[in-house]
Design a protein around this motif. Structure first.
Motif, short mmCIF file in Angstrom:
data_model
loop_
_atom_site.label_atom_id
_atom_site.label_comp_id
_atom_site.label_asym_id
_atom_site.label_seq_id
_atom_site.Cartn_x
_atom_site.Cartn_y
_atom_site.Cartn_z
N ILE A 44 0.85 -1.20 0.00
CA ILE A 44 0.00 0.00 0.00
C ILE A 44 0.88 1.25 0.00
O ILE A 44 0.64 2.19 -0.74
CB ILE A 44 -0.96 -0.01 1.22
N TYR A 45 1.93 1.21 0.83
CA TYR A 45 2.89 2.33 0.88
C TYR A 45 3.45 2.62 -0.50
O TYR A 45 3.58 3.78 -0.91
CB TYR A 45 4.01 1.98 1.86
N ASN A 46 3.78 1.57 -1.24
CA ASN A 46 4.39 1.73 -2.57
C ASN A 46 3.51 2.50 -3.55
O ASN A 46 4.00 3.09 -4.50
CB ASN A 46 4.71 0.36 -3.18
N ALA A 47 2.18 2.48 -3.31
CA ALA A 47 1.27 3.19 -4.23
C ALA A 47 1.49 4.70 -4.15
O ALA A 47 1.28 5.41 -5.13
CB ALA A 47 -0.18 2.85 -3.88
N SER A 48 1.91 5.16 -2.99
CA SER A 48 2.16 6.60 -2.82
C SER A 48 3.17 6.78 -1.69
O SER A 48 2.80 7.06 -0.55
CB SER A 48 0.86 7.33 -2.50
N PRO A 49 4.46 6.56 -1.99
CA PRO A 49 5.48 6.51 -0.93
C PRO A 49 5.61 7.83 -0.18
O PRO A 49 5.52 8.91 -0.78
CB PRO A 49 6.78 6.21 -1.71
N VAL B 146 -7.26 6.49 -2.44
CA VAL B 146 -7.07 5.10 -2.00
C VAL B 146 -5.59 4.78 -1.86
O VAL B 146 -5.19 3.90 -1.11
CB VAL B 146 -7.79 4.14 -2.99
N GLU B 147 -4.76 5.54 -2.58
CA GLU B 147 -3.31 5.32 -2.50
C GLU B 147 -2.71 5.84 -1.20
O GLU B 147 -1.58 5.51 -0.87
CB GLU B 147 -2.61 6.01 -3.69
N GLY B 148 -3.43 6.71 -0.52
CA GLY B 148 -2.95 7.21 0.76
C GLY B 148 -2.71 8.71 0.79
O GLY B 148 -2.79 9.32 1.84
N TRP B 149 -2.41 9.30 -0.37
CA TRP B 149 -2.17 10.75 -0.35
C TRP B 149 -3.51 11.48 -0.21
O TRP B 149 -4.57 10.91 -0.44
CB TRP B 149 -1.42 11.23 -1.59
N SER B 150 -3.43 12.73 0.16
CA SER B 150 -4.65 13.51 0.26
C SER B 150 -4.37 14.96 -0.11
O SER B 150 -3.21 15.39 -0.12
CB SER B 150 -5.22 13.44 1.68
N PRO B 224 -17.11 13.84 -0.06
CA PRO B 224 -16.04 13.94 0.94
C PRO B 224 -16.02 12.78 1.94
O PRO B 224 -15.04 12.61 2.65
CB PRO B 224 -16.33 15.25 1.68
N THR B 225 -17.10 11.97 1.96
CA THR B 225 -17.12 10.85 2.88
C THR B 225 -16.67 9.55 2.22
O THR B 225 -16.82 8.47 2.79
CB THR B 225 -18.55 10.62 3.44
N LYS B 226 -16.12 9.66 1.00
CA LYS B 226 -15.63 8.48 0.30
C LYS B 226 -14.21 8.72 -0.19
O LYS B 226 -13.77 9.86 -0.32
CB LYS B 226 -16.51 8.18 -0.93
N LEU B 227 -13.52 7.62 -0.51
CA LEU B 227 -12.21 7.74 -1.12
C LEU B 227 -12.36 8.33 -2.53
O LEU B 227 -13.43 8.28 -3.13
CB LEU B 227 -11.53 6.37 -1.19
N GLY B 228 -11.24 8.83 -3.05
CA GLY B 228 -11.26 9.57 -4.31
C GLY B 228 -11.87 8.83 -5.48
O GLY B 228 -12.59 9.43 -6.29
N PHE B 229 -11.61 7.52 -5.60
CA PHE B 229 -12.10 6.80 -6.78
C PHE B 229 -13.62 6.69 -6.80
O PHE B 229 -14.20 6.33 -7.82
CB PHE B 229 -11.43 5.43 -6.92
#
Lengths: 208, 260
Positions: A44-49, B146-150, B224-229
């Motif tokens: 998961i980290y690799n998707a957006s390090p 979903v990748e973690g960034w925001s 805003p209550t869901k992930l980006g995709f």
């Protein structure tokens, strides 16, 4: 004579249970859950390090982001339920208090020095030395922290108070990462020490 | 017992899979990725070549369904996503898609129409001027990928629930299903409770300017209550339905609720 009869010998020298069954079951369940969480977490980290590196595909779980998320969100139940049961039982039976306390700075200093000069004895496995107490108590705290930071990333709207506790969403993400790093560091030391003192490993498998 | 291997010795398994994916038709490719995704993982876990990985995949799919249900259960329709001051806006707000910006749909706003289908009283299509006449509100919220960034952005548009009321949608239906102008026909289902959430918005403006192509001109659904995709861009139609019709990423294995 029935086979159920207890012999005198058995009464005289009952083998001391160092690790009760619940500790062993939860320990190994946790080991499996943690490894699944860490390896899928790396994917998961690799998707957006967060930093300037990625984890090798050979040590990640899930194949791609979607697969890793499926693993991560499946293993999280194992980790959370087992972890919660461990905390409750640990407090309720007094095991945490008996085994992990007290932790004094002088005791820790003394045992660290002894460990670094290979003079730290492990004659009585039922008593944890100060290095062990610090590491075990510390890793329990890190475990709580990684679950809470993970939950706040999973449900940042529903659990916005938890996110606020960590600062904000990106901070929770960094905390989650650093907790993972701490657990990995602990794992290395923990496994190394267990291999150096094999009877401790035996006790964690068969209890004695 | 000798282990049977279906793989060619000396050939990198991943490259082999990558190459075969390229020549597959799109639907087959999606199924392949979704189904085979954890084969490598299980191989690693078991430390051997796993020929039949379907049991692990089935289990993971079941847990994912369970997670959908749990998320639906703990979803509080009154809980609002945090809002931020304008100063907190991420600049530049990232463009993000599975294609380059050059490949993003170029929708002609003059000819664009929003099609409305399914369990609604009024199935008339809506032009852009008709839609932008509806009352609009601005909200500055965090978009979480979903990748973690925001990233924090400023979105202006009409609450989807107001529009659903306007067209006489059956709000007891399970989903509002969106289709987009992307060349693959990007689509995504939104559960009705989330569709009715006060912050779920039909968005026409970013930072008080007409929604740029990068963020989904002419209309994006901002959730805003869901992930980006689950925030479809370049929307061309919405369908109110009780049927789960899947979605572009959902079919590949992303959890369908994916609510925050």
């Amino acid at each position: 004579m029935s086979s159920l009869t207890v012999t005198d010998d058995q009464i005289a020298t009952p083998a001391k249970v160092i690790q009760p069954a619940w500790v062993r079951v939860m320990h190994w369940t946790n080991a499996v859950a943690m490894i699944l969480m860490i390896m899928s977490g790396w994917q998961i980290y690799n998707a957006s390090p967060l930093f300037d590196f990625r984890f090798s595909h050979d040590i990640t779980l899930g194949g791609w982001l979607g697969g890793a998320l499926l693993w991560h969100f499946a293993a999280m139940w194992l980790l959370m339920i087992n972890g919660l049961a461990y905390l409750v039982t640990g407090f309720a039976t007094g095991r945490f208090r008996k085994k992990l306390l007290p932790i004094t700075p002088s005791g820790v200093l003394h045992d660290v020095r002894a460990a670094l000069t290979f003079k730290l004895g492990h004659d009585d496995l039922s008593v944890y030395n100060y290095v062990q107490r610090t590491l075990y108590a510390g890793i329990i705290l890190v475990g709580v922290l990684i679950v809470l930071s993970g939950l706040s990333m999973w449900k940042p709207v529903q659990l916005h108070w938890l996110v606020t506790l960590f600062g904000d969403y990106p901070t929770a993400r960094y905390i989650h990462f650093f907790c993972m790093a701490a657990i990995c560091a602990f794992l290395v030391i923990h496994v190394l020490l267990a291999l150096l003192v094999p009877k401790s490993l035996r006790a964690m498998i068969i209890g004695r | 017992m000798a282990k049977r291997s279906f793989l060619i010795p000396g050939v990198d398994k991943r490259l082999l899979i990558k190459d075969s994916i390229k020549v597959m038709p799109d639907i087959a490719r999606r199924r392949f990725i979704a189904g085979g995704a954890s084969l490598g993982a299980l191989t690693l876990l078991a430390g051997c070549d796993v020929i039949d990985s379907s049991s692990a995949d089935n289990l993971l799919a079941k847990v994912s369904k369970f997670n959908d249900a749990v998320q639906d259960f703990i979803f509080n329709p009154d809980a609002l996503a945090p809002t931020f001051p304008e100063s907190a806006i991420t600049k530049p707000f990232p463009f993000n898609a599975y294609y380059d910006l050059d490949d993003a749909p170029e929708v002609d706003g003059d000819n664009w129409k929003l099609e409305v289908r399914g369990l609604v009283d009024n199935k008339k299509s809506w032009t852009l001027p008709e839609l932008t006449k509806l009352p609009q509100f601005t909200q500055v919220t965090r978009h979480i990928c979903v990748e973690g960034w925001s990233a924090i952005g400023s979105w202006t548009g009409t609450p989807l629930r107001d529009f659903l009321k306007l067209i006489g949608a059956d709000t007891r239906a399970k989903y509002v299903w969106f289709q987009c102008a992307d060349k693959d026909g990007y689509n995504s289902p939104l559960d009705m409770r989330t569709a009715l959430h006060p912050q779920t918005q039909m968005t026409f403006k970013y930072a008080n300017e007409t929604l740029p192509r990068a963020y989904g001109f002419p209309m994006k659904i901002r959730v805003p209550t869901k992930l980006g995709f689950k925030n479809p861009k370049y929307v061309v139609s919405m369908e109110v339905t009780n049927e789960y019709k899947g979605g572009y990423w959902e079919d590949q294995g992303y959890n369908s609720f994916s609510g925050s």
